[in-house]
Design a protein around this motif. Structure first.
Motif, short mmCIF file in Angstrom:
data_model
loop_
_atom_site.label_atom_id
_atom_site.label_comp_id
_atom_site.label_asym_id
_atom_site.label_seq_id
_atom_site.Cartn_x
_atom_site.Cartn_y
_atom_site.Cartn_z
N LEU A 102 0.83 -1.20 0.00
CA LEU A 102 0.00 0.00 0.00
C LEU A 102 0.87 1.26 0.00
CD1 LEU A 102 -2.79 1.20 -0.06
CD2 LEU A 102 -2.91 0.95 2.43
N LYS A 103 1.99 1.22 0.70
CA LYS A 103 2.89 2.38 0.73
C LYS A 103 3.44 2.65 -0.67
CE LYS A 103 5.31 5.66 2.73
NZ LYS A 103 5.82 6.44 1.61
N SER A 104 3.79 1.61 -1.42
CA SER A 104 4.26 1.81 -2.80
C SER A 104 3.19 2.50 -3.64
CB SER A 104 4.64 0.47 -3.45
OG SER A 104 5.84 0.00 -2.90
N THR A 105 1.94 2.11 -3.44
CA THR A 105 0.85 2.74 -4.17
C THR A 105 0.72 4.21 -3.78
OG1 THR A 105 -0.30 0.61 -4.27
CG2 THR A 105 -1.62 2.59 -4.70
N LEU A 106 0.77 4.48 -2.49
CA LEU A 106 0.67 5.87 -2.02
C LEU A 106 1.84 6.70 -2.55
CD1 LEU A 106 -0.79 7.99 -0.32
CD2 LEU A 106 0.51 7.17 1.65
N ASP A 107 3.04 6.14 -2.56
CA ASP A 107 4.19 6.88 -3.09
C ASP A 107 3.98 7.26 -4.54
OD1 ASP A 107 5.55 6.74 -0.69
OD2 ASP A 107 6.94 5.17 -1.34
N ARG A 108 3.26 6.46 -5.28
CA ARG A 108 3.02 6.74 -6.70
C ARG A 108 2.03 7.89 -6.89
NH1 ARG A 108 4.33 2.02 -9.67
NH2 ARG A 108 3.71 3.11 -11.56
N PHE A 109 1.36 8.34 -5.83
CA PHE A 109 0.52 9.53 -5.91
C PHE A 109 1.36 10.75 -6.31
CE2 PHE A 109 -3.62 8.75 -3.37
CZ PHE A 109 -3.71 7.45 -3.84
N PHE A 110 2.68 10.63 -6.21
CA PHE A 110 3.61 11.65 -6.67
C PHE A 110 3.26 12.07 -8.10
CE2 PHE A 110 8.06 12.59 -8.31
CZ PHE A 110 8.24 13.76 -7.60
N ALA A 111 2.76 11.12 -8.88
CA ALA A 111 2.40 11.39 -10.29
C ALA A 111 1.37 12.51 -10.40
CB ALA A 111 1.86 10.11 -10.94
N PHE A 112 0.45 12.57 -9.46
CA PHE A 112 -0.58 13.61 -9.54
C PHE A 112 0.02 15.00 -9.34
CE2 PHE A 112 -3.02 9.90 -7.68
CZ PHE A 112 -3.53 9.48 -8.91
N SER A 113 1.02 15.08 -8.48
CA SER A 113 1.70 16.37 -8.25
C SER A 113 2.56 16.75 -9.44
CB SER A 113 2.55 16.30 -6.99
OG SER A 113 1.74 16.10 -5.86
N VAL A 114 3.41 15.83 -9.88
CA VAL A 114 4.31 16.12 -10.99
C VAL A 114 3.52 16.41 -12.26
CG1 VAL A 114 6.09 15.14 -12.51
CG2 VAL A 114 6.24 14.82 -10.04
N GLY A 115 2.46 15.64 -12.50
CA GLY A 115 1.65 15.83 -13.69
C GLY A 115 0.64 16.96 -13.57
N ASN A 116 0.63 17.60 -12.40
CA ASN A 116 -0.31 18.70 -12.13
C ASN A 116 -1.75 18.29 -12.46
OD1 ASN A 116 -0.84 21.25 -11.14
ND2 ASN A 116 -0.74 22.21 -13.15
N VAL A 117 -2.12 17.11 -11.96
CA VAL A 117 -3.43 16.53 -12.23
C VAL A 117 -4.37 16.87 -11.07
CG1 VAL A 117 -4.69 14.36 -12.56
CG2 VAL A 117 -2.44 14.67 -13.58
#
Length: 182
Positions: free
Chosen positions: A97-112
């Motif tokens: 689950l932590k790996s999944t949460l870390d991938r939320f980084f994509a929303f910030s970098v992608g400005n989504v």
């Protein structure tokens, strides 16, 4: 009551484990209340850790590395709420689950932009001390603060390990009651 799109992210590989039973109780009640619930069992999916490459959304996909996070991300984008469900193996969220949460980084970098406005926590552990949940709470509280999300509630059940031990507690009842807070 306004119905919501709720995503449930679980972190246990034990299909019939205690945290999964609480997830099921939450989902059943949330759906009975009219909410739309989508569940992802992250421990049974192929989701690697974030590599920090910052290629998020540059090719139209949430992540350059094509794994199951790319299936989860579009659902998160359209969700009103997220419920994080995890056993505590070693003083924090499960690694899956932590790996999944870390991938939320994509929303910030992608400005989504995300519709998410609230999250909740459902967790259990073998140890009897509530302080064992501090690692789980800290990660999700800081995530919520960064994203300006409200923590709608938490269900933290200590002292359960063997599959079915949750049935000797009110954990499933608390998880079901949590659905009424959305």
């Amino acid at each position: 009551m306004k119905t919501k799109k709720i995503t449930v992210l679980t972190g246990s590989a034990r299909r019939y484990g205690n945290s999964n039973k609480m997830a099921e109780a939450f989902i059943k009640e949330a759906e009975a209340l009219g909410h739309t619930v989508t569940r992802f069992d992250t421990a049974l999916m192929k989701i690697g850790g974030c590599r920090g490459c910052e290629g998020c959304y540059k090719t139209g996909k949430p992540c350059l590395f094509d794994d199951d996070f790319n299936k989860i991300a579009p659902v998160i984008v359209e969700s009103d709420a997220i419920v994080f469900v995890s056993p505590v193996y070693f003083y924090s969220l499960s690694g899956q689950l932590k790996s999944t949460l870390d991938r939320f980084f994509a929303f910030s970098v992608g400005n989504v932009p995300l519709k998410v406005r609230e999250i909740a926590i459902i967790s259990c552990c073998e140890e009897k001390e509530l302080k064992v949940f501090d690692g789980v709470k800290l990660v999700l509280e800081e995530t919520a603060a960064y994203r300006d999300w409200r923590i709608t509630g938490e269900v933290l059940i200590p002292g359960v390990y063997e599959a079915g031990a949750i049935d000797k507690t009110d954990g499933c009842a608390q998880a079901a009651a949590l659905a009424h807070r959305f």
